[in-house]
Design a protein around this motif. Structure first.
Motif, PDB file in Angstrom:
ATOM      1  N   ARG A 139      15.366  31.392  27.258  1.00 30.00           N
ATOM      2  CA  ARG A 139      14.947  30.402  28.252  1.00 30.00           C
ATOM      3  C   ARG A 139      16.060  29.413  28.578  1.00 30.00           C
ATOM      4  O   ARG A 139      16.322  29.146  29.752  1.00 30.00           O
ATOM      5  N   VAL A 140      16.683  28.849  27.559  1.00 26.35           N
ATOM      6  CA  VAL A 140      17.687  27.814  27.808  1.00 26.35           C
ATOM      7  C   VAL A 140      19.039  28.430  28.138  1.00 26.35           C
ATOM      8  O   VAL A 140      19.593  28.178  29.207  1.00 26.35           O
ATOM      9  N   LEU A 141      19.596  29.238  27.244  1.00 26.39           N
ATOM     10  CA  LEU A 141      20.946  29.753  27.473  1.00 26.39           C
ATOM     11  C   LEU A 141      21.013  30.633  28.720  1.00 26.39           C
ATOM     12  O   LEU A 141      21.859  30.414  29.587  1.00 26.39           O
ATOM     13  N   ALA A 142      20.132  31.609  28.824  1.00 27.42           N
ATOM     14  CA  ALA A 142      20.231  32.589  29.911  1.00 27.42           C
ATOM     15  C   ALA A 142      19.276  32.334  31.072  1.00 27.42           C
ATOM     16  O   ALA A 142      19.289  33.089  32.044  1.00 27.42           O
ATOM     17  N   ALA A 143      18.455  31.295  30.985  1.00 22.19           N
ATOM     18  CA  ALA A 143      17.498  30.949  32.044  1.00 22.19           C
ATOM     19  C   ALA A 143      16.553  32.102  32.370  1.00 22.19           C
ATOM     20  O   ALA A 143      16.165  32.301  33.516  1.00 22.19           O
ATOM     21  N   GLU A 144      16.158  32.846  31.353  1.00 20.04           N
ATOM     22  CA  GLU A 144      15.192  33.929  31.547  1.00 20.04           C
ATOM     23  C   GLU A 144      13.776  33.355  31.596  1.00 20.04           C
ATOM     24  O   GLU A 144      13.473  32.365  30.939  1.00 20.04           O
ATOM     25  N   MET A 149      28.227  26.054  29.475  1.00 23.54           N
ATOM     26  CA  MET A 149      26.926  25.402  29.547  1.00 23.54           C
ATOM     27  C   MET A 149      25.861  26.434  29.889  1.00 23.54           C
ATOM     28  O   MET A 149      26.111  27.398  30.600  1.00 23.54           O
ATOM     29  N   SER A 150      24.678  26.196  29.393  1.00 25.45           N
ATOM     30  CA  SER A 150      23.564  27.123  29.577  1.00 25.45           C
ATOM     31  C   SER A 150      23.198  27.253  31.054  1.00 25.45           C
ATOM     32  O   SER A 150      23.405  26.334  31.843  1.00 25.45           O
ATOM     33  N   ASP A 151      22.630  28.399  31.381  1.00 29.50           N
ATOM     34  CA  ASP A 151      22.110  28.603  32.732  1.00 29.50           C
ATOM     35  C   ASP A 151      20.781  27.875  32.917  1.00 29.50           C
ATOM     36  O   ASP A 151      20.431  27.476  34.014  1.00 29.50           O
ATOM     37  N   GLY A 152      20.051  27.723  31.824  1.00 33.61           N
ATOM     38  CA  GLY A 152      18.779  27.010  31.845  1.00 33.61           C
ATOM     39  C   GLY A 152      18.961  25.582  31.364  1.00 33.61           C
ATOM     40  O   GLY A 152      20.075  25.125  31.123  1.00 33.61           O
ATOM     41  N   ARG A 153      17.863  24.885  31.208  1.00 28.62           N
ATOM     42  CA  ARG A 153      17.900  23.465  30.839  1.00 28.62           C
ATOM     43  C   ARG A 153      17.048  23.198  29.602  1.00 28.62           C
ATOM     44  O   ARG A 153      16.051  23.877  29.346  1.00 28.62           O
ATOM     45  N   HIS A 154      17.460  22.181  28.866  1.00 28.98           N
ATOM     46  CA  HIS A 154      16.698  21.706  27.711  1.00 28.98           C
ATOM     47  C   HIS A 154      15.347  21.235  28.224  1.00 28.98           C
ATOM     48  O   HIS A 154      15.267  20.485  29.215  1.00 28.98           O
ATOM     49  N   ARG A 155      14.261  21.639  27.572  1.00 30.02           N
ATOM     50  CA  ARG A 155      12.919  21.340  28.108  1.00 30.02           C
ATOM     51  C   ARG A 155      12.586  19.863  28.080  1.00 30.02           C
ATOM     52  O   ARG A 155      11.791  19.400  28.887  1.00 30.02           O
ATOM     53  N   ARG A 156      13.184  19.092  27.176  1.00 29.14           N
ATOM     54  CA  ARG A 156      12.868  17.654  27.113  1.00 29.14           C
ATOM     55  C   ARG A 156      13.810  16.812  27.970  1.00 29.14           C
ATOM     56  O   ARG A 156      13.372  15.885  28.631  1.00 29.14           O
ATOM     57  N   THR A 157      15.106  17.128  27.928  1.00 28.79           N
ATOM     58  CA  THR A 157      16.077  16.277  28.611  1.00 28.79           C
ATOM     59  C   THR A 157      16.453  16.767  29.999  1.00 28.79           C
ATOM     60  O   THR A 157      16.993  16.004  30.792  1.00 28.79           O
ATOM     61  N   GLY A 158      16.216  18.051  30.263  1.00 26.07           N
ATOM     62  CA  GLY A 158      16.607  18.615  31.552  1.00 26.07           C
ATOM     63  C   GLY A 158      18.092  18.913  31.641  1.00 26.07           C
ATOM     64  O   GLY A 158      18.575  19.312  32.697  1.00 26.07           O
TER      65      GLY A 158
END
Length: 170
Positions: A70-75, A125-134
Motif C-alpha cells: 500500500r505505502v511503498l508501491a501504492a497498490e 520515496m514511496s509511491d503511496g502515502r503514510h495513512r496518518r501523515t499523508g
C-alpha cells in the motif's frame, strides 16, 4: 519444517545490513512458532489479552502488506484478516484458521515485499502515502520501521512461547 535463521553480516553496505536484519527478525518469529500445533499457536498469552503466536504472524502479514504494497508501491491491496467489523481481526484467529494457511499467506506477503523493495533505492520515496501523515516515506524508513516492528513482536512471541511450553531462546 526446518527454519534457518541467517545472522546478518557484521560488515556490509547499508541496504544489505537492513535487509539482513529484517530477514533475521522474520526468521526469528517463524522459529518462535516452530514445533507447535494449531491449537497451541492460537493459545492466548494471558488474560485479558487475546494475543497469540498465530495472531502475531497474521498481524505481520498485514504489516508487510501495508508497508510494502500500500505505502511503498501504492497498490490497492485490501486487508487479509481484518475488517470494518473487526479492525483487529488478524489478532483473532478462529478454530478453522490453520498455521499452514497463516504461514503461507505471511510468506507470500514477504515475497511480494522483497519484489517491491527491489524496485526502490533506500532514498527513493514511496509511491503511496503514510495513512496518518499523508507523506511519502523512504524505503530506508520502511526497512527501519519493519525491523522495529518485528523486534517488538518477537519479544511478545518469546513470552507467549514460554507460557505455552516453557521454550525460551533468542
Amino acid at each position: 519444517m526446518t527454519i534457518e535463521r541467517t545472522v546478518p553480516p557484521v560488515t556490509a553496505d547499508e541496504r544489505t545490513m537492513l535487509e539482513g536484519w529484517l530477514d533475521f527478525h522474520r526468521q526469528t518469529l517463524a522459529l518462535k512458532c516452530a514445533g507447535l500445533d494449531d491449537a497451541q499457536l492460537r493459545t492466548a498469552s494471558a488474560a485479558p489479552s487475546d494475543l497469540s503466536l498465530m495472531g502475531l504472524v497474521r498481524h505481520m502479514a498485514e504489516v508487510e502488506r501495508s508497508w510494502f504494497r500500500r505505502v511503498l508501491a501504492a497498490e490497492d491491496a485490501g486487508p487479509i484478516y481484518y475488517s470494518d467489523e473487526d479492525p483487529d481481526g488478524e489478532f483473532h484467529p478462529g478454530e478453522a484458521d490453520t498455521w499452514e494457511e497463516t504461514h503461507a499467506t505471511w510468506q507470500a506477503e514477504i515475497a511480494v515485499a522483497r519484489g517491491n523493495a527491489a524496485r526502490f533505492g533506500l532514498d527513493d520515496m514511496s509511491d503511496g502515502r503514510h495513512r496518518r501523515t499523508g507523506e511519502a516515506i523512504s524505503l530506508r524508513w520502511i526497512y527501519t520501521h519493519m525491523i522495529e516492528e518485528y523486534a517488538r513482536h518477537n519479544g511478545h512471541a518469546d513470552l507467549i512461547r514460554e507460557r505455552i511450553d516453557g521454550a525460551t531462546g533468542d
